[in-house]
Enzyme design. Structure first.
Site, PDB file in Angstrom:
ATOM      1  N   ASP A   1      21.596  16.568  60.644  1.00 37.74           N
ATOM      2  CA  ASP A   1      20.443  17.295  61.154  1.00 37.74           C
ATOM      3  C   ASP A   1      19.335  17.171  60.108  1.00 37.74           C
ATOM      4  OD1 ASP A   1      18.925  19.068  62.739  1.00 37.74           O
ATOM      5  OD2 ASP A   1      19.560  20.749  61.492  1.00 37.74           O
TER       6      ASP A   1
ATOM      7  N   ASP B   1      23.306  22.885  60.028  1.00 39.57           N
ATOM      8  CA  ASP B   1      23.307  24.262  59.519  1.00 39.57           C
ATOM      9  C   ASP B   1      22.906  25.303  60.548  1.00 39.57           C
ATOM     10  OD1 ASP B   1      20.582  23.703  59.731  1.00 39.57           O
ATOM     11  OD2 ASP B   1      20.091  24.996  58.032  1.00 39.57           O
TER      12      ASP B   1
ATOM     13  N   ASP C   1      23.631  23.292  66.146  1.00 44.17           N
ATOM     14  CA  ASP C   1      24.523  22.226  65.673  1.00 44.17           C
ATOM     15  C   ASP C   1      25.996  22.537  65.961  1.00 44.17           C
ATOM     16  OD1 ASP C   1      22.418  20.737  64.497  1.00 44.17           O
ATOM     17  OD2 ASP C   1      22.437  22.077  62.768  1.00 44.17           O
TER      18      ASP C   1
END
Length: 800
Positions: free
Chosen positions: A487, A686, A690
């Protein structure tokens, strides 16, 4: 921000309790009460809540009233801080459950019970699920050591007489069998009693294990010897050695003593595997300096710190709990939790972690997480859970061990009869001795310990480097990954976006755009929202309370503000709302090319403007990505941010494959597609968005700085949120799996060679036989050697 309610727990006896401190009062020493008290009437111990009778030695007067306790320990706790225990139980602050109250088996972690004992499946001594700093030495280790040293002289003496008695006296010493009986019996029945108890349990539970073999072998040797001593006439001439029926008290005694020695060494070695958890527990300070409402300060036990307490952290002291800095500036050494050697500067508004060390200036902080909620407590819990998990590699060993004992008993019986019928004279003596040797050497303990000991050592080592594996399977899988999806926000970047700029559309001013966007974002947890709200507060804008709020995960937010229908998000959200975002496309692209994240604002179906927020790349990210590429990993970025922004960041970091404006489902689909292509995928993220991809990937990697949902969905957590730790985790995985394989190979080879040797298979060619005593020594040392090899991971797994 949602306010999390404080949870209250009542944790059984002998736990510390937290409480409010309204006034001070002295405590009289324990004494006999002045009033006559009915000793049969139950009282409640104010510390642990147990029902107790009045006992003079455990009665304390406080505030003109007598309180009665179940133990001296509860008396001491009450005297140290009586007021906290007079607060009703449900008003006391939360705290972690007392450590070491649940006992489990290292080989069978599903076995759990509230007191020490032995595993009903394998007979191994249970150990605390969660070690504690103040726990005493393992009671079984103390017991075994006592039995070993008290009986060792008798073992030495009976062995000497058995080996040299017939040389001193032709045919042996007068009454030698009875002398050996007198010396060997205390060893077998006192020192070996725990073994027979476990042998009986294995039979009762229909769970054959190492104690089935040891108990049968020792019992056979001792029982045979008693019969030979009391009624030698029952035996044929083939059993006679040196003019008498041979007895094996010395074999039984030596097997017991060597098994005890092996257990002592094993228990001592096993205790070292919990050293990492004990080191983590030892990091927490014992007290905190609380600043009271009237400005006075006093030191209180850490267990009495509450959420929202104001605390002072002086230079050289440890931060007591997790919280936020209110005043002051200082550099904090976080290396003990994150593995990051460089101290981190903290100022007002920054978060601090409990147990980190304040190196220079003085800080005033607000407590936000206490007890089991702190990062240190969560790390300890995650390490403990990982240490007790089963490695997939252990399945083969489990299958083998399941049939092993039965096969060994059959081999021992076969050995007895083959030697008895076909061996040289005294054939039945040879057969009996070899059968006992087979039973003793074939202990499957080393096989069962092969992977659990490696896992315990590796997870402890990883924790000191800021790497938390969820379970043993994650350790095994980590070394296989070849593709890493990352990410952007909070993973590659700091995750603390700063406001960049605002652009207004027709009919709106920049102030209008910022005021409306900040009003709707008050209800959002997203880091980009925080940056916008913070900027509005800096400009002293008056924000309206949203009349409704809805988060569309991954694309933006919707709601009603001051009667207006407001939407704030990316182009996908604008498309859904049929808002034309093209008038500001050139400004948006320019901002994205500079690496900023752009959000469009719509009001009542019209484009109001856009807001840009930038998120700086972490200093460690370029180095981490370079190391990952050198390790052979393919790096893919998948982010909810705009594609132009994502490509700008990717270009700077040298990432070739980029996906922008992806929803949580898109990340999940990406993981599934790569897995279908045969890739072993790790996902690092995080945020809440996700979580699905983290759970689906072969190894989900959560940033410790991220959300609880992400951390709970992941297989691996990086406390610092530093991608360099992925390289260390992968290296540690390789080292751990190699260590487990070494242990399994050793255990298999040991048993594959030991059993035929003990059965006398090599006798026709070499004339050599394996004494039961040598078999006992080999059996004991096999388990110890497996543990010793596993403990090498604590020092050799230097991952960089």
């Amino acid at each position: 921000m949602d306010t999390r309610s404080h949870q209250h727990q009542n944790h059984g006896s002998h736990s510390h309790h937290e409480g409010h401190h309204h006034h001070r009062g002295g405590v009289e020493s324990a004494h006999a009460p002045t009033d006559t008290i009915d000793s049969d009437k139950p009282y409640t111990d104010p510390v642990c809540g147990m029902k107790v009778a009045a006992v003079p030695e455990k009665t304390v007067e406080y505030g003109g009233k007598d309180y009665h306790f179940c133990s001296n320990r509860c008396v001491e706790k009450f005297k140290a801080d009586p007021q906290s225990y007079l607060v009703p139980q449900d008003e006391r602050a939360a705290e972690p459950a007392p450590a070491g109250t649940i006992y489990t088996c290292p080989m069978h972690p599903e076995i759990r019970q509230p007191e020490p004992g032995t595993c009903p499946k394998c007979g191994m001594a249970l150990e605390p699920l969660m070690p504690s700093l103040d726990e005493e030495e393992n009671p079984e280790l103390v017991d075994f050591r006592r039995r070993f040293w008290w009986t060792l002289p008798a073992t030495v003496l009976v062995t000497f007489i058995a080996m040299f008695g017939y040389r001193i006296y032709p045919g042996g010493l007068p009454g030698q069998n009875w002398i050996e009986f007198a010396l060997g019996t205390p060893v077998v029945l006192y020192a070996g009693w725990p073994f027979f108890v476990r042998w009986a349990q294995s039979i009762k539970n229909r769970s054959p294990n190492m104690w089935t073999l040891i108990g049968t072998g020792v019992g056979a040797a001792y029982g045979y010897s008693i019969v030979a001593t009391i009624a030698p006439e029952l035996f044929p001439a083939s059993f006679i050695e040196h003019g008498r029926v041979g007895v094996y008290y010395e074999a039984a005694a030596v097997i017991v003593s060597l098994t005890l020695l092996g257990q002592i060494l094993e228990l001592r070695a096993r205790s070292q595997t919990s050293a990492a958890i004990k080191a983590l527990l030892g990091m927490a300070p014992k007290t905190a300096r609380r600043i009271n409402a009237d400005g006075t300060e006093n030191d209180v036990p850490l267990t009495h710190v509450h959420i929202n307490d104001t605390l002072r952290v002086r230079p050289g002291e440890k931060v007591p709990v997790d919280g936020e800095v209110l005043e002051g500036e200082s550099a904090l050494d976080e290396s003990m939790l994150t593995g990051e050697p460089v101290p981190v500067t903290k100022r007002s508004g920054d978060k601090v972690i409990g147990a980190t060390i304040n190196t220079s200036g003085s800080l005033v902080m607000r407590a936000e997480k206490v007890g089991s909620q702190t990062m240190l407590s969560q790390i300890v819990q995650m390490v403990a859970n990982a240490q007790r998990s089963r490695a997939p590699m252990q399945r083969l060993a489990d299958v083998v061990a399941g049939y092993f004992v039965t096969v060994v008993v059959v081999v021992a019986i076969t050995t007895l009869f083959v030697w008895g019928f076909f061996g040289p004279q005294p054939s039945w003596v040879y057969g009996f001795v070899n059968a006992v040797a087979v039973l003793i050497i074939a202990c499957p303990c080393a096989l069962g310990l092969a992977t659990p000991m490696s896992i315990m050592a590796a997870t402890g080592r990883a924790a000191t480097q800021g790497i938390l594996f969820r379970d043993a399977a994650a350790i095994e899988a980590m070394r296989k990954i070849d593709t890493l999806i990352v990410d952007k926000t909070g993973t590659l970047t700091e995750g603390k976006p700063a406001f960049d700029s605002v652009v207004a559309a027709l009919d709106f001013t920049e102030t209008d755009v910022l005021q409306i966007a900040a009003s709707i974002d008050q209800g959002s947890e997203h880091p980009l929202a925080h940056a916008i709200v913070s900027e509005a507060n800096k400009r002293n804008l008056v924000l309206d309370k949203p009349e409704s709020f809805e988060s569309s995960s991954g694309i933006g937010v919707r709601g009603v503000v001051a009667g207006r229908r407001v939407v704030l998000g990316n182009t996908a959200l604008m498309e859904q709302e049929k808002i034309d975002w093209q008038p500001l496309v050139s400004q948006a692209e320019a901002l994205r090319n500079e690496g900023a994240s752009v959000m469009y604002l719509g009001a009542d179906g019209k484009l109001a403007g856009l807001l840009a927020v930038s998120d700086p790349v972490k200093e460690t990210t370029p180095e981490a990505l370079q190391a990952l590429k050198e390790a052979g990993l393919k790096i893919i970025m998948a982010t909810g941010d705009g594609l132009t922004t994502a490509k700008s960041v990717a270009r700077r970091l040298g990432i070739d494959e980029v996906y922008g404006e992806v929803k949580p489902q898109d990340k999940l689909t990406l993981v599934e597609r790569l897995q279908k292509e045969g890739k072993i995928v790790a996902m690092a993220g995080d945020g809440i968005n996700d979580a699905p991809a983290l759970a689906k990937s072969n190894v989900g990697i959560a940033m410790g700085t991220g959300t609880d949902v992400a951390i709970n969905s992941a297989h691996l957590t990086l406390v610092k949120g530093d991608l360099r730790a992925i390289v260390r985790a992968r290296s540690l995985s390789v080292e751990t799996v190699r260590n487990m394989r070494q242990n399994l190979v050793f255990a298999f080879i040991y048993n594959a060679m030991g059993i035929p040797l003990a059965a006398g298979l090599l006798y026709p060619w070499t004339g050599l036989l394996l004494s039961p005593m040598i078999a006992a020594l080999a059996m004991s040392l096999s388990s110890v050697s497996v543990i010793a090899n596993a403990l090498r991971l604590r020092g050799t797994a230097n991952t960089s």
